[in-house]
Design a protein around this motif. Sequence first.
Motif, PDB file in Angstrom:
ATOM      1  N   LYS A 104       7.399   0.234  13.617  1.00  0.00           N
ATOM      2  CA  LYS A 104       8.571  -0.491  13.124  1.00  0.00           C
ATOM      3  C   LYS A 104       9.059  -0.032  11.764  1.00  0.00           C
ATOM      4  O   LYS A 104      10.247  -0.142  11.455  1.00  0.00           O
ATOM      5  CB  LYS A 104       8.236  -1.990  13.042  1.00  0.00           C
ATOM      6  N   GLU A 105       8.144   0.441  10.909  1.00  0.00           N
ATOM      7  CA  GLU A 105       8.466   0.697   9.509  1.00  0.00           C
ATOM      8  C   GLU A 105       8.422   2.197   9.190  1.00  0.00           C
ATOM      9  O   GLU A 105       7.368   2.823   9.295  1.00  0.00           O
ATOM     10  CB  GLU A 105       7.467  -0.037   8.605  1.00  0.00           C
ATOM     11  N   PRO A 106       9.550   2.782   8.774  1.00  0.00           N
ATOM     12  CA  PRO A 106       9.551   4.213   8.401  1.00  0.00           C
ATOM     13  C   PRO A 106       8.570   4.525   7.270  1.00  0.00           C
ATOM     14  O   PRO A 106       7.988   5.610   7.241  1.00  0.00           O
ATOM     15  CB  PRO A 106      11.000   4.451   7.963  1.00  0.00           C
ATOM     16  N   SER A 107       8.352   3.565   6.360  1.00  0.00           N
ATOM     17  CA  SER A 107       7.458   3.810   5.222  1.00  0.00           C
ATOM     18  C   SER A 107       6.008   3.982   5.654  1.00  0.00           C
ATOM     19  O   SER A 107       5.177   4.483   4.886  1.00  0.00           O
ATOM     20  CB  SER A 107       7.553   2.663   4.215  1.00  0.00           C
ATOM     21  N   ALA A 108       5.687   3.589   6.892  1.00  0.00           N
ATOM     22  CA  ALA A 108       4.311   3.718   7.385  1.00  0.00           C
ATOM     23  C   ALA A 108       3.860   5.173   7.421  1.00  0.00           C
ATOM     24  O   ALA A 108       2.657   5.458   7.375  1.00  0.00           O
ATOM     25  CB  ALA A 108       4.193   3.105   8.782  1.00  0.00           C
ATOM     26  N   GLN A 109       4.823   6.100   7.484  1.00  0.00           N
ATOM     27  CA  GLN A 109       4.465   7.522   7.537  1.00  0.00           C
ATOM     28  C   GLN A 109       3.771   7.971   6.254  1.00  0.00           C
ATOM     29  O   GLN A 109       3.128   9.029   6.233  1.00  0.00           O
ATOM     30  CB  GLN A 109       5.722   8.361   7.779  1.00  0.00           C
ATOM     31  N   LYS A 110       3.881   7.193   5.191  1.00  0.00           N
ATOM     32  CA  LYS A 110       3.212   7.531   3.940  1.00  0.00           C
ATOM     33  C   LYS A 110       1.715   7.230   3.976  1.00  0.00           C
ATOM     34  O   LYS A 110       0.967   7.728   3.133  1.00  0.00           O
ATOM     35  CB  LYS A 110       3.834   6.742   2.786  1.00  0.00           C
ATOM     36  N   LEU A 111       1.288   6.382   4.925  1.00  0.00           N
ATOM     37  CA  LEU A 111      -0.101   5.933   4.977  1.00  0.00           C
ATOM     38  C   LEU A 111      -0.911   6.797   5.937  1.00  0.00           C
ATOM     39  O   LEU A 111      -0.387   7.334   6.910  1.00  0.00           O
ATOM     40  CB  LEU A 111      -0.171   4.472   5.412  1.00  0.00           C
ATOM     41  N   LEU A 158       0.828  -1.204   0.000  1.00  0.00           N
ATOM     42  CA  LEU A 158       0.000   0.000   0.000  1.00  0.00           C
ATOM     43  C   LEU A 158       0.864   1.257   0.000  1.00  0.00           C
ATOM     44  O   LEU A 158       0.499   2.268  -0.609  1.00  0.00           O
ATOM     45  CB  LEU A 158      -0.932  -0.020   1.222  1.00  0.00           C
ATOM     46  N   THR A 159       2.015   1.205   0.669  1.00  0.00           N
ATOM     47  CA  THR A 159       2.882   2.386   0.736  1.00  0.00           C
ATOM     48  C   THR A 159       3.394   2.800  -0.639  1.00  0.00           C
ATOM     49  O   THR A 159       3.758   3.966  -0.844  1.00  0.00           O
ATOM     50  CB  THR A 159       4.093   2.151   1.660  1.00  0.00           C
ATOM     51  N   VAL A 160       3.426   1.859  -1.593  1.00  0.00           N
ATOM     52  CA  VAL A 160       3.896   2.187  -2.948  1.00  0.00           C
ATOM     53  C   VAL A 160       2.737   2.277  -3.926  1.00  0.00           C
ATOM     54  O   VAL A 160       2.922   2.252  -5.147  1.00  0.00           O
ATOM     55  CB  VAL A 160       4.945   1.160  -3.437  1.00  0.00           C
TER      56      VAL A 160
END
Length: 255
Positions: free
Chosen positions: A198-205, A177-179
């Motif tokens: 845990k995941e830095p990419s979660a900030q995109k959601l 989903l982040t991509v």
Amino acid sequence: MKPALPLAGLCAAFACAAAWPATPQITVAWRDKPPYHYMENGVAKGFLLERAREVFAAAGLPARFINEPQKRIWANFQHGSTNYCSISWYRLPEREALAQYSNPFHEDLPHTVLIAPGMVERVQAHATLEALLTDPTLTLGVIEGVSYGPVLDQMIRSGKNKLMSRTVETTQMMRMLTVGRASYMFVDREDWEFFRQKEPSAQKLVRYDLPNMPVGMRRHVVCSRDVPQETMNKLNQAIAATGGMLNPGHSKPGK
């Protein structure tokens, strides 16, 4: 010479003891679903995995806990695996045909919605669950082999969203989903909180709560049909003795 009778009697006693059936070891399967149950650096962790270990120990049942994919777990039930249980499943009619259920030992909060980057305005334009699921321009990410609860499952089946259905774990679907592989997805709130930390990419959601989301489902231990009713009774007694159905705060009911 001493009479042989006492020795014979002792041997008979040992023979009787050997004939007593030992409680067979139960294989207890769990799927990867952090923070409920998961592997981290080769160590099995998770609050519901710990709870399940506590329940089986309190029931006095020897158990071997193993990690297996969700589809394999239900294939094992379908194909008649013996002395086999699995933890943390919703109670659904199609599953009850394959396995027997314990009393519930955890209750989830309602699902939440996660929105992909660039899709926030389009998703949040819908104020109700029904409106969201009937938008044909949106793509819903769905994990194959799991249930979102009978109400939400039916709404997804009858909805008009495009579906991106994948055989992946929840964490992998959130990464997809982040991509932007889908517009949005439904997720357990605890899954999301674990991923977010845990995941830095979660900030995109973006998390989006709808007012009419179905209530959270209860989770159970499920066991193969050959497991005796006495064993299921022991599990139910142990669930009650160790706190009953825990709420999503992982505390005892009412606290």
